[in-house]
Design a protein around this motif. Structure first.
Motif, mmCIF file in Angstrom:
data_model
loop_
_atom_site.group_PDB
_atom_site.id
_atom_site.type_symbol
_atom_site.label_atom_id
_atom_site.label_comp_id
_atom_site.label_asym_id
_atom_site.label_seq_id
_atom_site.Cartn_x
_atom_site.Cartn_y
_atom_site.Cartn_z
ATOM 1 N N SER A 165 37.445 38.393 40.883
ATOM 2 C CA SER A 165 36.434 38.513 41.923
ATOM 3 C C SER A 165 36.047 39.967 42.144
ATOM 4 O O SER A 165 34.861 40.306 42.266
ATOM 5 C CB SER A 165 36.968 37.911 43.222
ATOM 6 O OG SER A 165 36.023 38.048 44.263
ATOM 7 N N GLU A 166 37.069 40.846 42.174
ATOM 8 C CA GLU A 166 36.771 42.269 42.338
ATOM 9 C C GLU A 166 35.968 42.806 41.163
ATOM 10 O O GLU A 166 35.022 43.581 41.337
ATOM 11 C CB GLU A 166 38.075 43.048 42.488
ATOM 12 C CG GLU A 166 38.825 42.747 43.789
ATOM 13 C CD GLU A 166 40.179 43.433 43.826
ATOM 14 O OE1 GLU A 166 40.502 44.129 42.847
ATOM 15 O OE2 GLU A 166 40.902 43.269 44.840
ATOM 16 N N ARG A 168 33.969 41.090 39.241
ATOM 17 C CA ARG A 168 32.595 40.561 39.331
ATOM 18 C C ARG A 168 31.768 41.354 40.341
ATOM 19 O O ARG A 168 30.606 41.685 40.097
ATOM 20 C CB ARG A 168 32.642 39.093 39.704
ATOM 21 C CG ARG A 168 31.264 38.467 39.834
ATOM 22 C CD ARG A 168 31.346 36.985 40.146
ATOM 23 N NE ARG A 168 31.908 36.247 39.021
ATOM 24 C CZ ARG A 168 32.154 34.953 39.055
ATOM 25 N NH1 ARG A 168 31.907 34.267 40.138
ATOM 26 N NH2 ARG A 168 32.664 34.345 37.996
ATOM 27 N N GLU A 169 32.381 41.667 41.498
ATOM 28 C CA GLU A 169 31.660 42.445 42.498
ATOM 29 C C GLU A 169 31.295 43.828 41.957
ATOM 30 O O GLU A 169 30.183 44.320 42.175
ATOM 31 C CB GLU A 169 32.519 42.574 43.760
ATOM 32 C CG GLU A 169 32.706 41.261 44.511
ATOM 33 C CD GLU A 169 33.621 41.409 45.705
ATOM 34 O OE1 GLU A 169 34.071 42.551 45.939
ATOM 35 O OE2 GLU A 169 33.870 40.402 46.399
ATOM 36 N N ASP A 170 32.268 44.455 41.247
ATOM 37 C CA ASP A 170 31.976 45.761 40.654
ATOM 38 C C ASP A 170 30.843 45.663 39.644
ATOM 39 O O ASP A 170 29.961 46.537 39.571
ATOM 40 C CB ASP A 170 33.228 46.324 39.969
ATOM 41 C CG ASP A 170 34.319 46.669 40.988
ATOM 42 O OD1 ASP A 170 33.979 46.813 42.178
ATOM 43 O OD2 ASP A 170 35.485 46.790 40.586
ATOM 44 N N GLU A 172 28.416 43.371 39.533
ATOM 45 C CA GLU A 172 27.150 43.125 40.220
ATOM 46 C C GLU A 172 26.615 44.400 40.867
ATOM 47 O O GLU A 172 25.418 44.668 40.843
ATOM 48 C CB GLU A 172 27.323 42.038 41.286
ATOM 49 C CG GLU A 172 27.650 40.668 40.724
ATOM 50 C CD GLU A 172 26.545 40.147 39.825
ATOM 51 O OE1 GLU A 172 25.382 40.513 40.054
ATOM 52 O OE2 GLU A 172 26.847 39.395 38.881
ATOM 53 N N GLN A 173 27.532 45.191 41.428
ATOM 54 C CA GLN A 173 27.100 46.455 42.016
ATOM 55 C C GLN A 173 26.528 47.380 40.958
ATOM 56 O O GLN A 173 25.513 48.063 41.181
ATOM 57 C CB GLN A 173 28.293 47.123 42.727
ATOM 58 C CG GLN A 173 27.935 48.368 43.516
ATOM 59 C CD GLN A 173 26.987 48.073 44.655
ATOM 60 O OE1 GLN A 173 27.016 46.991 45.212
ATOM 61 N NE2 GLN A 173 26.135 49.033 45.001
ATOM 62 N N MET A 253 28.815 36.947 53.123
ATOM 63 C CA MET A 253 30.181 36.442 52.964
ATOM 64 C C MET A 253 30.235 34.930 53.135
ATOM 65 O O MET A 253 29.584 34.382 54.040
ATOM 66 C CB MET A 253 31.118 37.098 53.986
ATOM 67 C CG MET A 253 31.279 38.592 53.829
ATOM 68 S SD MET A 253 32.527 39.229 54.991
ATOM 69 C CE MET A 253 31.779 38.790 56.550
ATOM 70 N N TYR A 301 27.439 33.405 38.614
ATOM 71 C CA TYR A 301 27.054 34.033 39.879
ATOM 72 C C TYR A 301 25.715 33.475 40.356
ATOM 73 O O TYR A 301 25.551 33.120 41.535
ATOM 74 C CB TYR A 301 26.959 35.549 39.680
ATOM 75 C CG TYR A 301 26.540 36.284 40.935
ATOM 76 C CD1 TYR A 301 27.448 36.541 41.954
ATOM 77 C CD2 TYR A 301 25.226 36.722 41.092
ATOM 78 C CE1 TYR A 301 27.069 37.210 43.104
ATOM 79 C CE2 TYR A 301 24.834 37.384 42.242
ATOM 80 C CZ TYR A 301 25.758 37.638 43.252
ATOM 81 O OH TYR A 301 25.368 38.289 44.384
ATOM 82 N N LYS A 305 24.950 30.915 43.921
ATOM 83 C CA LYS A 305 23.938 31.207 44.944
ATOM 84 C C LYS A 305 22.857 30.124 44.959
ATOM 85 O O LYS A 305 22.390 29.703 46.018
ATOM 86 C CB LYS A 305 23.314 32.577 44.686
ATOM 87 C CG LYS A 305 22.309 33.009 45.751
ATOM 88 C CD LYS A 305 21.771 34.386 45.460
ATOM 89 C CE LYS A 305 20.816 34.818 46.577
ATOM 90 N NZ LYS A 305 19.723 33.881 46.813
#
Length: 364
Positions: A165-166, A168-170, A172-173, A253, A301, A305
């Motif tokens: 998850s971390e 993926r967030e990195d 996406e950022q 969130m 991802y 959504k």
């Protein structure tokens, strides 16, 4: 049988009677001290010796029945215990015919072996019980080890999910930053357009009013609620289960909360009859989502959504276009659908729908 007369004639008569009864099909139980009858039973089919054991040391019966072994008379031993002189008993032994002595010795030996066998059987049973106890303890220890192993594996899986998850967030950022560098002006113009549209829609809305009282009992998908401990609005993504737990989205969130921590909001209906968020979701959630050409992480991802927007928009069935290709993207998407909270069922497209190049999803 045959007692009270000459032993030789009595034994012969007893043998004839037993043979006659056996030939007639009768079931007979006969007691005797005659050695001839003991040997007779050993040599004739359909007949069986048996004996009740006797403890010579205590002159008491043991009440144990032994099948297949003839009994020993123990006349000499009992006479000795009762006080008869030993020289008399020794002389009596001399008067026994040699064949009778051998027969009695065989019986005595068989009786001794039977006793040894019973002792060994008792030891074997005790050893088996001990072994079963050890096996049961080993099974208990194995269950504990397996429980600890499963717990460690679950902790490792949870840590792996957090790392993914971390990551993926990195990722996406990083994608957002790259897109900002490449098309910052176009993105800014799009943001301005969305902001103006939201401001226009918010003009028709008043400030939300929290409904006082108990937890809501008639929540609906897409409904806006108030999270008490966070003091924040959220949108219902998954309806409560039997424990009252549900999934909501507060801003960016997604949270798991209990309905006891929620309160309903009263909002005046706008001229369009829906909230700004629901209208925006309805505009963006189409009947299909194109995922061809995307990496699996990007596709998952976008899929997550899209399903949220589709549920809030009230869509019942949507189509995911992933193409045929090698099947990696299709497999990864269907693995995610299998455990997604919004998905009721899914299938490959039929003829005319895109067949294996699309997946048709029915939403809850």
């Amino acid at each position: 049988l045959g007692a009270g007369t000459d032993p030789t004639e009595g034994a012969a008569l007893a043998q004839a009677i037993l043979e006659h009864l056996h030939n007639r099909g009768a079931r007979t139980l006969a007691t005797t001290h005659y050695s001839e009858l003991k040997a007779f039973a050993l040599t004739h089919s359909g007949m069986e010796n048996a004996a009740m054991a006797f403890d010579v040391a205590t002159l008491r019966p043991t009440y144990k029945l032994s099948i297949g072994i003839p009994g020993k008379s123990n006349a000499f031993e009992i006479s000795l215990r009762l006080g008869l002189d030993e020289f008399v008993i020794a002389r009596a032994r001399e008067y026994l015919e040699q064949e009778d002595v051998r027969f009695e010795d065989v019986i005595a030996s068989a009786e001794a072996r039977r006793a040894e066998a019973e002792a060994e059987l008792t030891k074997a049973q005790k050893a088996r019980e001990d072994a079963e106890g050890v096996l049961a303890e080993l099974n208990r220890q194995n269950d504990k080890i397996e429980e600890k192993r499963q717990k460690i594996l679950e902790q490792a899986r949870e840590k792996a999910r957090e790392l993914v998850s971390e990551a993926r967030e990195d990722m996406e950022q990083a994608i957002i930053l790259l897109k900002q560098d490449a098309t910052s002006r176009a993105i800014q113009e799009a943001r301005d357009t969305v902001r103006k549209r939201e401001q226009s829609l918010h003009k028709h809305e008043e400030k939300p009013k929290i409904v006082r009282g108990s937890a809501p009992t008639d929540l609906m998908l897409g409904e806006t609620v108030w999270i008490i401990n966070l003091q924040q609005e959220a949108t219902v993504l998954v309806l409560p289960d039997e424990k009252g737990d549900l999934r909501v989205q507060a801003g960016a969130m997604k949270l798991s909360v209990n309905k006891e921590n929620l309160r309903k909001l009263e909002k005046p209906q706008s001229s369009h009859g829906t909230s700004a968020k629901a209208m925006l979701a309805a505009r963006t959630a189409s009947q299909s989502l194109h995922l061809r050409g995307l990496a699996l992480d990007e596709a998952l991802y976008a899929l997550d959504k899209y399903l949220d927007d589709a549920v809030i928009s009230g869509l019942h069935e949507v189509t995911l276009v992933h193409g045929k290709g090698t099947g990696v993207l299709r497999t990864g998407i269907q693995d995610a659908l299998r455990k997604h909270p919004h998905v009721k069922e899914y299938r490959l497209g039929r003829f005319g729908e895109g067949e294996s190049g699309v997946t048709v999803v029915t939403l809850k």
